[in-house]
Design an enzyme around this catalytic site. Structure first.
Site, PDB file in Angstrom:
ATOM      1  N   MET A  29     -58.967 -13.199 -51.960  1.00  0.00           N
ATOM      2  CA  MET A  29     -58.192 -13.767 -50.775  1.00  0.00           C
ATOM      3  C   MET A  29     -57.510 -14.850 -51.360  1.00  0.00           C
ATOM      4  O   MET A  29     -57.440 -15.119 -52.685  1.00  0.00           O
ATOM      5  CB  MET A  29     -59.209 -14.581 -49.873  1.00  0.00           C
ATOM      6  CG  MET A  29     -60.126 -13.560 -49.412  1.00  0.00           C
ATOM      7  SD  MET A  29     -61.583 -14.279 -48.230  1.00  0.00           S
ATOM      8  CE  MET A  29     -60.447 -14.836 -47.044  1.00  0.00           C
ATOM      9  N   HIS A  30     -56.409 -15.352 -50.634  1.00  0.00           N
ATOM     10  CA  HIS A  30     -55.726 -16.721 -50.770  1.00  0.00           C
ATOM     11  C   HIS A  30     -54.574 -16.541 -51.483  1.00  0.00           C
ATOM     12  O   HIS A  30     -53.739 -17.336 -51.845  1.00  0.00           O
ATOM     13  CB  HIS A  30     -56.435 -17.765 -51.546  1.00  0.00           C
ATOM     14  CG  HIS A  30     -57.915 -17.874 -50.691  1.00  0.00           C
ATOM     15  ND1 HIS A  30     -58.025 -18.365 -49.557  1.00  0.00           N
ATOM     16  CD2 HIS A  30     -59.030 -18.031 -51.317  1.00  0.00           C
ATOM     17  CE1 HIS A  30     -59.415 -18.399 -49.211  1.00  0.00           C
ATOM     18  NE2 HIS A  30     -59.879 -18.334 -50.385  1.00  0.00           N
ATOM     19  N   ASP A 188     -62.317  -9.942 -49.687  1.00  0.00           N
ATOM     20  CA  ASP A 188     -63.546  -9.787 -50.326  1.00  0.00           C
ATOM     21  C   ASP A 188     -64.954 -10.117 -49.977  1.00  0.00           C
ATOM     22  O   ASP A 188     -65.775  -9.560 -49.786  1.00  0.00           O
ATOM     23  CB  ASP A 188     -63.356  -9.950 -51.739  1.00  0.00           C
ATOM     24  CG  ASP A 188     -62.896 -11.782 -52.355  1.00  0.00           C
ATOM     25  OD1 ASP A 188     -63.062 -12.310 -51.106  1.00  0.00           O
ATOM     26  OD2 ASP A 188     -62.932 -11.887 -53.458  1.00  0.00           O
TER      27      ASP A 188
END
Length: 453
Positions: A29-30, A188
């Site tokens: 992520m991110h 995830d």
């Protein structure tokens, strides 16, 4: 895509009938993937653990206030989140920023390459700081405040939405047939929670991966006003989760192995290395004979929200050996995850079912230490493949495979219940108090050292 082609070829070579019904995703992520008018990346992705964006996170807090940002996005401004990376590009790579026409997360970019269509999905978008988690839509106020055009942000969908079909070119590269439905997927942690069967209130997922995670689903969004916990959308409709994160969990052990060039006892391979290190640690008493490890090798999120925190062993003496260092490392990560759970308890969260996964869950010793720290037995589930299995569930659910959602979730296979020895609990309760005090006492030192580096 080439790796998928290799797997398909391997299965066919072993006589398996490979008939892919749908494709879905899990991914880190991110991260920031910035694309131009033609859908080409303008620069390498800036991934989740890259905290060059500390100044941008600080600026956000000063300019908008933590309270306002939490009101708009359910989460505080952290260097890990996508918006801070976008601001970093704006400040340091202005020519690149001026050419941006689409902003994507890493797994969503891979899906775009398969379908030619731009989409985002709610679980991954939750970690961008551009998303209204409660309403499951992009946050117009946050985008306006940062000057980010909504046209840069893809159409939002739920995790199990079919977003398109595999194009002829992608199918050729992957060794598959064109036209296969491609399902949105999940970040995830959401996919990993689904993959270990954590989908309802009263369950807790603890993950000993590269990072460490404590996660529990909620029937409505729960916002931590302090910002210590994340509030994200789950991969199931009308479901959310709270999450606490330890930046370097298994990553701390990996760092130790690489930094001190620890070798295995038999072949010298990676698995033998870890087995040897953990075997030595098992011979050390709880508390590592007066040694504490702070696992802040990449700063820390929950609950201290300090990207400038640094790792440390405290209490080193001449008698300590490698086994003590490793045991203290396992204990320090476990205490950090205990910090995450305690932050959840302060929000009124209760749980009766505790599940643990990730590569670290393959170590019975580590699970016993964590169990003793949180004073609950932990059930090992899919120790390595939680996110991948969760993505497969989402892929199946998206095309109506089998008995829909409940039947798909029955794929989860649970393993052993592991409880740490009860006589360890008192030791770790004392150690936890010292662990918390250590950060408070050393915070200014960590920040000064960060300035030096």
């Amino acid at each position: 895509m080439e790796s998928v082609k290799s797997v398909v070829g391997l299965l066919k070579g072993k006589g398996y009938d490979v008939a892919v019904q749908s494709i879905s995703f899990s991914g880190q992520m991110h991260g920031l993937v910035a694309l131009d008018d033609d859908g080409h990346p303008l620069r390498p992705s800036i991934i989740w653990c890259d905290v060059r964006t500390t100044a941008e996170a600080d600026w956000l807090e000063r300019a908008l206030s933590r309270e306002q940002i939490i009101e708009w996005t359910n989460n505080p401004p952290l260097p890990n989140f996508t918006a801070t990376k976008l601001l970093w590009v704006k400040e340091h790579e202005r020519e690149v920023y001026g050419r941006i026409r689409q902003v994507m997360l890493p797994k969503d970019y891979v899906r775009f390459r398969m379908t030619g269509r731009y989409h985002a999905e709610v679980t991954d978008a939750s970690g961008t700081l551009l998303f209204d988690v409660s309403r499951r839509q992009w946050s117009q106020p946050m985008c306006d405040a940062l000057g980010i055009p909504q046209s840069w942000l893809p159409e939002m969908v739920e995790a199990s939405t079919v977003t398109g079909e595999l194009t002829a070119e992608a199918a050729r590269l992957m060794g598959l047939q064109p036209g296969i439905p491609v399902v949105a997927g999940a970040g995830d942690q959401a996919a990993g929670a689904l993959g270990v069967g954590v989908r309802r209130q009263g369950q807790v997922s603890m993950v000993l991966g590269t990072s460490g995670v404590v996660l529990t689903p909620t029937a409505s969004p729960v916002v931590d006003a302090s910002g210590a916990l994340h509030s994200f959308c789950h991969a199931l409709p009308n479901t959310w989760f709270m999450m606490g994160v330890t930046q370097a969990a298994g990553g701390s052990l990996e760092w130790y192995r690489e930094t001190f060039e620890a070798t295995g006892v038999s072949t010298g391979g990676r698995e033998d290395t870890f087995e040897a290190l953990l075997g030595g640690a098992s011979q050390v008493v709880p508390g590592s004979e007066g040694l504490i490890f702070l696992p802040y090798l990449m700063g820390e999120r929950t609950p201290i929200l300090d990207p400038l925190a640094r790792g440390a062993w405290l209490g080193l003496s001449r008698r300590h050996r490698q086994a003590h260092l490793v045991r203290a490392l396992l204990e320090g990560v476990s205490l950090s995850l205990t910090d995450c759970w305690n932050a959840m308890e302060k929000q009124g969260v209760k749980a009766a079912e505790w599940l643990i996964s990730g590569g670290g869950a393959n170590s019975r010793l580590w699970v016993e230490i964590l169990s003793a720290c949180v004073k609950r037995p932990l059930q090992v589930v899919q120790a390595r493949y939680g996110p991948a299995l969760g993505a497969a569930m989402i892929a199946a659910d998206g095309v109506g495979f089998g008995a829909r959602r409940d039947g798909v979730l029955d794929w989860v296979q649970k393993g052993d219940d592991i409880a740490g020895p009860t006589d360890w609990q008192a030791s770790y309760e004392r150690l936890y108090s010292l662990y918390q005090t250590a950060y408070v006492q050393l915070k200014d030192v960590f920040h000064a050292l960060a300035d030096e580096s």
